[in-house]
Enzyme design. Structure first.
Site, PDB file in Angstrom:
ATOM      1  N   LYS A 115       0.809  -1.223   0.000  1.00  0.00           N
ATOM      2  CA  LYS A 115       0.000   0.000   0.000  1.00  0.00           C
ATOM      3  C   LYS A 115       0.834   1.260   0.000  1.00  0.00           C
ATOM      4  CE  LYS A 115      -4.489  -1.364   1.562  1.00  0.00           C
ATOM      5  NZ  LYS A 115      -5.607  -1.190   2.463  1.00  0.00           N
ATOM      6  N   LYS A 199      -9.689 -10.775 -11.677  1.00  0.00           N
ATOM      7  CA  LYS A 199     -10.700 -10.977 -10.646  1.00  0.00           C
ATOM      8  C   LYS A 199     -11.730  -9.838 -10.675  1.00  0.00           C
ATOM      9  CE  LYS A 199     -10.269 -10.429  -5.860  1.00  0.00           C
ATOM     10  NZ  LYS A 199      -9.805 -10.695  -4.505  1.00  0.00           N
ATOM     11  N   LYS A 202     -13.645  -4.062  -7.150  1.00  0.00           N
ATOM     12  CA  LYS A 202     -13.880  -2.617  -7.312  1.00  0.00           C
ATOM     13  C   LYS A 202     -12.738  -1.980  -8.064  1.00  0.00           C
ATOM     14  CE  LYS A 202     -14.716  -3.285  -2.633  1.00  0.00           C
ATOM     15  NZ  LYS A 202     -13.847  -3.729  -1.675  1.00  0.00           N
TER      16      LYS A 202
HETATM   17  P1  AMP Z   1     -12.037  -8.132  -0.698  1.00  0.00           P
HETATM   18  O1  AMP Z   1     -13.272  -7.359  -1.026  1.00  0.00           O
HETATM   19  O2  AMP Z   1     -11.098  -8.267  -1.839  1.00  0.00           O
HETATM   20  O3  AMP Z   1     -11.393  -7.679   0.600  1.00  0.00           O
HETATM   21  O4  AMP Z   1     -12.503  -9.629  -0.400  1.00  0.00           O
HETATM   22  C1  AMP Z   1     -13.382  -9.992   0.615  1.00  0.00           C
HETATM   23  C2  AMP Z   1     -13.696 -11.467   0.460  1.00  0.00           C
HETATM   24  O5  AMP Z   1     -14.405 -11.705  -0.769  1.00  0.00           O
HETATM   25  C3  AMP Z   1     -12.466 -12.388   0.414  1.00  0.00           C
HETATM   26  O6  AMP Z   1     -12.737 -13.590   1.122  1.00  0.00           O
HETATM   27  C4  AMP Z   1     -12.286 -12.673  -1.068  1.00  0.00           C
HETATM   28  O7  AMP Z   1     -11.694 -13.929  -1.289  1.00  0.00           O
HETATM   29  C5  AMP Z   1     -13.718 -12.643  -1.590  1.00  0.00           C
HETATM   30  N1  AMP Z   1     -13.736 -12.163  -2.983  1.00  0.00           N
HETATM   31  C6  AMP Z   1     -13.499 -10.891  -3.409  1.00  0.00           C
HETATM   32  N2  AMP Z   1     -13.585 -10.792  -4.746  1.00  0.00           N
HETATM   33  C7  AMP Z   1     -13.869 -12.046  -5.209  1.00  0.00           C
HETATM   34  C8  AMP Z   1     -14.065 -12.627  -6.503  1.00  0.00           C
HETATM   35  N3  AMP Z   1     -14.004 -11.880  -7.621  1.00  0.00           N
HETATM   36  N4  AMP Z   1     -14.344 -13.943  -6.579  1.00  0.00           N
HETATM   37  C9  AMP Z   1     -14.427 -14.698  -5.458  1.00  0.00           C
HETATM   38  N5  AMP Z   1     -14.241 -14.236  -4.213  1.00  0.00           N
HETATM   39  C10 AMP Z   1     -13.968 -12.924  -4.077  1.00  0.00           C
END
Ligand code: AMP
Ligand code: TRP
Length: 333
Positions: A115, A199, A202
């Site tokens: 970061k 992936k 956001k």
């Molecule tokens: P994040 O929003 O990246 O902090 O992720 C929060 C949770 O959502 C984590 O457990 C990630 O593994 C899951 N997650 C986020 N984006 C995806 C995605 N595109 N596909 C599957 N799981 C996701």
């Protein structure tokens, strides 16, 4: 004899809007823990302050996050659901853990390095991102959980928590249980609709991301214009047909049909028809979710759930902090 259930704790940061990736990959799975474990879930709102955030947005995100979890089936009768800032012991033990840590340990955190790598003027690195793992350690250690389910990026912070607990225990005598990180069995990985080798997130692209609370018509349009390949066979093939494979994964995760069943239904049909099918499934699911979120927000239940959760969490946190304050000499024996 009934065995004591293991305790599990996790925190979710109220920054940004939740996506279909979060929903399929994490939230739905997470809800299943509440029957197996004594579960504590908190909204990590103090952590949202580590980078500048607009107060209005923070309030909105917090409300939406709780509503989505409740709408997805997190049951406040089974789970201690609370807001971190409602339990002041988090900030207090956070300070103690900051003092129990050193610059080396915190500088080695990968997330901190990532970061801050982009910030060219090192003088302007917010102190909050640096000390945030000490606060996270406090979040965990206050409740002596056996397990802490986190995404892979947070594993190192849970390991640091163990190190800090061990250091404290050996200096002042046994005080904290050492928590184990649990890396959630990955649910399906959902890719961006506009760039299906990346992936869905956001930060990837707005066009390729379905937000849970956005107008469903926008989500429908995004699915209808999802990037695919140039033949017209609906077949799962991650390497050669990442876009179609992603849509199959989404449809299958939300419909209880297997990928093969869906493939079979679309033999000899085109991508337009297939996309419409996927869009219908997503729109149905999200409409229902949004309806529940609306009911929850109108019912006034959120404040009650959070008040009850804060009371239960405070009881546990207070006991632990008293013990810590006594051991380190801030309180009389
Ligand atoms: P994040 O929003 O990246 O902090 O992720 C929060 C949770 O959502 C984590 O457990 C990630 O593994 C899951 N997650 C986020 N984006 C995806 C995605 N595109 N596909 C599957 N799981 C996701
Ligand atoms: N740092 C976590 C994240 O960014 C959120 C979090 C804060 C957390 N405190 C926690 C997770 C304690 C588990 C346990 O996702």
């Amino acid at each position: 004899m009934e065995q004591q259930r293991k305790r599990m704790l996790s925190g979710i940061k109220p920054t940004g809007k939740l996506t279909l990736g979060n929903y399929i990959g994490a939230i739905k799975q997470f809800i299943s823990y509440q029957d197996e474990y004594e579960l504590l879930v908190f909204i990590a709102d103090l952590h949202a302050l580590t980078l500048p955030i607009d107060p209005k947005e923070l309030r909105e995100n917090t409300k939406n996050l709780i509503s989505i979890y409740l709408a997805c089936g997190l049951d406040p009768e089974k789970v201690i659901l609370f807001k971190q800032s409602d339990v002041h012991e988090h900030a207090e033990l956070g300070y103690v853990m900051t003092c129990n840590s050193n610059m080396g340990e915190l500088s080695r955190m990968t997330q901190y390095k990532d970061k801050t790598a982009k910030i060219s003027n090192k003088e302007s690195i917010p102190t909050g991102i640096f000390i945030y793992p000490a606060l996270m350690a406090a979040d965990i250690l206050l409740y002596d959980p056996d397990y802490v389910p986190v995404g892979i990026d947070q594993k190192q912070h849970v390991e640091l928590t163990r190190d800090l607990a061990l250091k404290f225990n050996s200096h002042y005598s046994e005080t904290f249980k050492l928590p184990e990180p649990v890396i959630a069995k990955t649910g399906a990985k959902i890719a961006s609709l506009s760039n299906p080798t990346k992936k869905m997130s956001k930060s990837e692209s707005d066009k390729g991301t379905i937000y849970l609370l956005d107008d469903v018509n926008i989500s429908r349009k995004k699915i209808m214009s999802a990037v695919t390949d140039s033949d017209s066979i609906v077949k799962y093939d991650l390497e050669n047909k990442p876009g179609i494979s992603n849509l199959l994964t989404i449809a299958s995760s939300l419909s209880k049909k297997s990928i093969e069943e869906i493939e079979n239904e679309f033999v000899g049909k085109g991508y337009g028809e297939f996309k419409k099918y996927v869009a219908d499934i997503v729109v149905d699911e999200l409409s229902l979710l949004q309806q529940k979120v609306k009911e929850i927000q109108e019912s006034g239940i959120i404040d009650k759930v959070l008040a009850a959760g804060a009371e239960k969490a405070s009881y546990l946190a207070r006991k632990k902090l008293n013990k810590v304050y006594t051991k380190i000499g801030l309180r009389k024996r």
